[in-house]
Design a protein around this motif. Sequence first.
Motif, PDB file in Angstrom:
ATOM      1  N   THR A   2      -2.799   6.539   7.712  1.00  0.00           N
ATOM      2  CA  THR A   2      -1.598   7.366   7.620  1.00  0.00           C
ATOM      3  C   THR A   2      -1.832   8.604   6.757  1.00  0.00           C
ATOM      4  OG1 THR A   2      -0.837   6.016   5.777  1.00  0.00           O
ATOM      5  CG2 THR A   2       0.055   5.488   7.953  1.00  0.00           C
ATOM      6  N   PHE A   3      -2.920   8.604   5.986  1.00  0.00           N
ATOM      7  CA  PHE A   3      -3.152   9.718   5.071  1.00  0.00           C
ATOM      8  C   PHE A   3      -3.694  10.940   5.810  1.00  0.00           C
ATOM      9  CE2 PHE A   3      -5.372  12.228   1.930  1.00  0.00           C
ATOM     10  CZ  PHE A   3      -4.516  12.196   0.850  1.00  0.00           C
ATOM     11  N   MET A  14      -4.266   0.831   6.825  1.00  0.00           N
ATOM     12  CA  MET A  14      -3.096   1.637   7.152  1.00  0.00           C
ATOM     13  C   MET A  14      -2.956   2.814   6.189  1.00  0.00           C
ATOM     14  SD  MET A  14       0.557   0.043   7.885  1.00  0.00           S
ATOM     15  CE  MET A  14       1.984   0.975   8.275  1.00  0.00           C
ATOM     16  N   GLU A  15      -3.273   2.577   4.913  1.00  0.00           N
ATOM     17  CA  GLU A  15      -3.189   3.661   3.931  1.00  0.00           C
ATOM     18  C   GLU A  15      -4.057   4.844   4.357  1.00  0.00           C
ATOM     19  OE1 GLU A  15      -2.298   1.946  -0.496  1.00  0.00           O
ATOM     20  OE2 GLU A  15      -4.353   1.761   0.210  1.00  0.00           O
ATOM     21  N   VAL A  16      -5.274   4.533   4.791  1.00  0.00           N
ATOM     22  CA  VAL A  16      -6.205   5.585   5.187  1.00  0.00           C
ATOM     23  C   VAL A  16      -5.732   6.250   6.476  1.00  0.00           C
ATOM     24  CG1 VAL A  16      -8.572   6.043   5.908  1.00  0.00           C
ATOM     25  CG2 VAL A  16      -8.126   4.442   4.047  1.00  0.00           C
ATOM     26  N   ILE A  71      -3.343  -3.482   5.076  1.00  0.00           N
ATOM     27  CA  ILE A  71      -2.606  -2.371   4.469  1.00  0.00           C
ATOM     28  C   ILE A  71      -3.571  -1.301   3.960  1.00  0.00           C
ATOM     29  CG2 ILE A  71      -2.425  -3.525   2.217  1.00  0.00           C
ATOM     30  CD1 ILE A  71       0.328  -1.369   3.711  1.00  0.00           C
ATOM     31  N   ALA A  72      -4.776  -1.717   3.554  1.00  0.00           N
ATOM     32  CA  ALA A  72      -5.754  -0.746   3.067  1.00  0.00           C
ATOM     33  C   ALA A  72      -6.205   0.162   4.205  1.00  0.00           C
ATOM     34  CB  ALA A  72      -6.948  -1.471   2.443  1.00  0.00           C
ATOM     35  N   GLY A  86       0.837  -1.192   0.000  1.00  0.00           N
ATOM     36  CA  GLY A  86       0.000   0.000   0.000  1.00  0.00           C
ATOM     37  C   GLY A  86       0.867   1.235   0.000  1.00  0.00           C
ATOM     38  N   LEU A  87       0.252   2.366  -0.321  1.00  0.00           N
ATOM     39  CA  LEU A  87       0.959   3.647  -0.281  1.00  0.00           C
ATOM     40  C   LEU A  87       0.550   4.317   1.019  1.00  0.00           C
ATOM     41  CD1 LEU A  87       2.731   5.616  -2.049  1.00  0.00           C
ATOM     42  CD2 LEU A  87       0.594   6.747  -2.570  1.00  0.00           C
ATOM     43  N   VAL A  88       1.445   4.345   1.977  1.00  0.00           N
ATOM     44  CA  VAL A  88       1.086   4.959   3.252  1.00  0.00           C
ATOM     45  C   VAL A  88       1.694   6.355   3.329  1.00  0.00           C
ATOM     46  CG1 VAL A  88       0.977   2.716   4.402  1.00  0.00           C
ATOM     47  CG2 VAL A  88       3.041   4.083   4.578  1.00  0.00           C
ATOM     48  N   GLY A  89       1.112   7.167   4.184  1.00  0.00           N
ATOM     49  CA  GLY A  89       1.574   8.537   4.328  1.00  0.00           C
ATOM     50  C   GLY A  89       1.067   9.394   3.195  1.00  0.00           C
TER      51      GLY A  89
END
Lengths: 814, 157
Positions: free
Chosen positions: B64-65, B60-62, B57-58, A166-169
């Motif tokens: 951390t955004f 975590m993506e949210v 991970i999906a 995933g793309l985090v941050g």
Amino acid sequence: MLHIEIDGKPLEVEHGSTIIDAADKVGIAIPRFCYHKKLSVAANCRMCLVQVEKFNKPLPACATPVADGMKIFTRSKAAVEAQKSVMEFLLINHPLDCPICDQGGECDLQDIAVAYGASGSRYAEEKRVVLNKNIGPLISTDMTRCIQCTRCVRFLKEVGGMQELGLVGRGEHAEITAYVDKSVNSELSGNIIDLCPVGALTNKPFRYSARSWELTRRPSIAPHDGLGSHIEVHVKDNKVMRVLPREKESINECWLSDRDRYSYVGLNSPDRLKVPMIKHNGTWVETDWKTALEFAAGQIKDITNQHGADSLGVLASPNSTMEEGYLIKQLANGLGCGNVDYRLRQTDFRLDGKRVGIPWMGCNIQEIEELDRILIIGSNLRNEHPLLAQRFRKAVANGAELSVVSPLDNDPLMKVAHKVIVRPNDMVNVLGQILKAMSGLQRLSLCLPPSLNALLETITVRPNTQAMAESLAGLAGPDGLVDLVAPKVGLFIGNMALSDPRFTEMYSMMEAIGGICGAKGGILPAAANSTGMHFMGVMPNATGMHARAMLEVPRKAYLLLNVEPELDCQHAALAKAAMAQAECVVALTAYKSEALENADVLLPIAPFTETSGTFMSMEGRVQSFSAVTKPLAECRPAWKVLRVLANTLGLDGFDFDSSEAVKNAIFKGEKPSTVVWRNLNNNLKELVEIEVNIKSDGLQRIGEVPQYESDPIVRRSVPLQKTKYNIRPMARMRAEQMAQLDLVEGDIVLATQDKGSAVLQVKLDNHVAMGCIRIAASHEQTIGLGDLMGDITIEKTSKELYKPYETTMLKVVA
Amino acid sequence: MLSKESIEKIDYELTKYPADKRQAAVMSALRIVQTERGWLSKESMTEVAEYLRIPEIAVMEVATFYNMYDLEPVGKYKISICTNISCMLRDSDAIVTHLQNKLGVGFNEVTPDGKFCLKEGECMGACGGAPLLIVNNHTMHEFLTVDKVDAILEELK
């Protein structure tokens, strides 16, 4: 159709296509990083900005649908300025480490920077650094190089079926990562290396071993599963350095499974047999070809002369080429021996002689995507056919309903509409229920054999099988809105069913169900050339013995082609005993190992990269390939070895001077595709009388072959053995089963099948049907066991008996 | 384990979306869990992922955004003060300096008693009330002056 103009070139394109599609069609290059034709459009790299007339800002070509009369400029001043600016931004944080980067020389960023970038950077500040992630033994990461195109994320989510990256941050802090410390475990993971436009994700086993311009690229065909993927083998100094996919839309698209990509490491294994060897008084002696062949021929001749031709048993691996299969069959027949078989992992041979033609997958690979209703019987799809599973995933994404009848409930990473997870023995009954429900739905009077008719009378249809039948008949399910009038139905039967003692029943039921709903489909054979071997009849003649019988009633001599008996045969214990008692075992093999300790002569043959040959894929496609490297040391292509062996045996008709000549003999000079299409047919001459209500209350073993243990080459690929996928054989069972047997996880049990046993650790696995114990096959730890699918008993035993398994590699013979 | 109350709230959020689009509720679910637990640990994210049946991970993506999700423990009161352009023009710098001196902590730090945590907030879309701060993502205070900040802190103590 819309009329547009790109760089002054007038052009007609379809409604809904994007600018980049249109440009690609006419060969106008638009630079891109995040766009990939097989993935969803993200439009986040902005590299494909182009100028469009009447728009006062540049537009991303990948995400802009064309409109009638659009005038697009890809090289105008505004477009070039935009591209240059984007390039400058992308390079701000990209390290200048191309000289030590594996991607150097085949890097999209490098190429596009040369074409569209500036000659120097204006950025003098500190660049950002991103820590590398350990995502497993196949892919190495250099995350500072990442430009966040998210192709890898989208691939794993959309094609792999499971989002593992995933793309985090956000903004400058954005980075690609797996969740906390997880690795990427997809069986298609290697494709993200090809997709990565920079050197952030590179091939770990290949790392730092060659530069792309030093490699010679040679086409070949993947030698493991029956898909027949097109591959490109990269060679340096006569050594295979890596394997990449070759684009073939109708077979592997632009993908490759990890098994096909990384198995090459096994080709350079220290286990490789380099010279012929003969066993003298229990010790191996290296010798020359002439001596070895004369010795082998002499032994075979002596034994067949003394005990009759049927004292010889010939076992050939279905991963061998058609040429090899043809010659070994001719050789056996020349000696008057009918004991030839390639079906090493099969136990039910009742369909022999009942088939109309050659069993195959029953449709083209591409057609899977168009199916509306699918039933998969006895297959752990992702394990058996990793890349084919992806086609099924596409079908399901397109709205197909998938039903599964299997003893294992492993997640296929796609939506399963209906499933019945039962013991293999009960699968027959479940299929009977579907058949009965189906015949009720279609109101057809069936021409079924009496026993089947009588049987259908006694079967009670349960709601879940009724739902499955309704789904196959195209009726609208709970989510469906309308009934399908003529649904395209596909029925497929997999490896676990093929190894089952009741395969005949399952196959006949499938055929009957298929007959009612007009389904396509057939068997999904395990190996690269299973269909080809069947086509050439590498099977016993009317009086000959099949693979199982040859081991049950031991022969005096065996001729093995590319077979490691205990690891490649259905019944490991039986295979071992048969080889041990034989007077002479001649093995044509690429490897020397303990798996062939009972052999008497080892003849070093060339694996698929060192020989020319032909595979027939599961869809009946005949694909020839040439050698990509010279044979290692004294290794020789197996077709040559078989030819000389036959000559030494004094047999006629073996004067082939090339593998093409053998191929011509197989197809008798006709065009292969014509011959094949004439012969492919899944139908049975008549539906066989079958037994359905066999009750067996004992535990059953589910002995699936792990995908990275399926053949001698894969077994020796160190990186594949290191993956999380390669699980050590354990006694896996569901929680209720554990409670019933009074076991807890971690207990040590003695698993006993007829003629053998193994000491194993108990492991919780709720994917296994009740009444089943899942114990992986083709592994040193389970070679004491018997049938892959068969009765088994489990009893608790002392922990001292359990020997932790040290290495996953086969030990080399000293 | 998610608490019964949290699950009830998440279930309510799920009713707003089609049954097969459980992922849509991820932001609400994270908010609910954070309100209950103060911050979002890796374990909390895993639990949300399992409950919504989506990849971890999906989630975590949210998480951390958006900067309103806290991935590290914060104090009892998280004070986010906006430092974007409108607030800056209305002298939010003075407020920041005052807060930092008074609490003795910098941005992203927690006071030793575990009560206050200072965060640099982004524009909250209420520039008409600049300068402003928000306590625990829920209570907004506008037209800040040094005296007003003191009063707010006094109230929270």
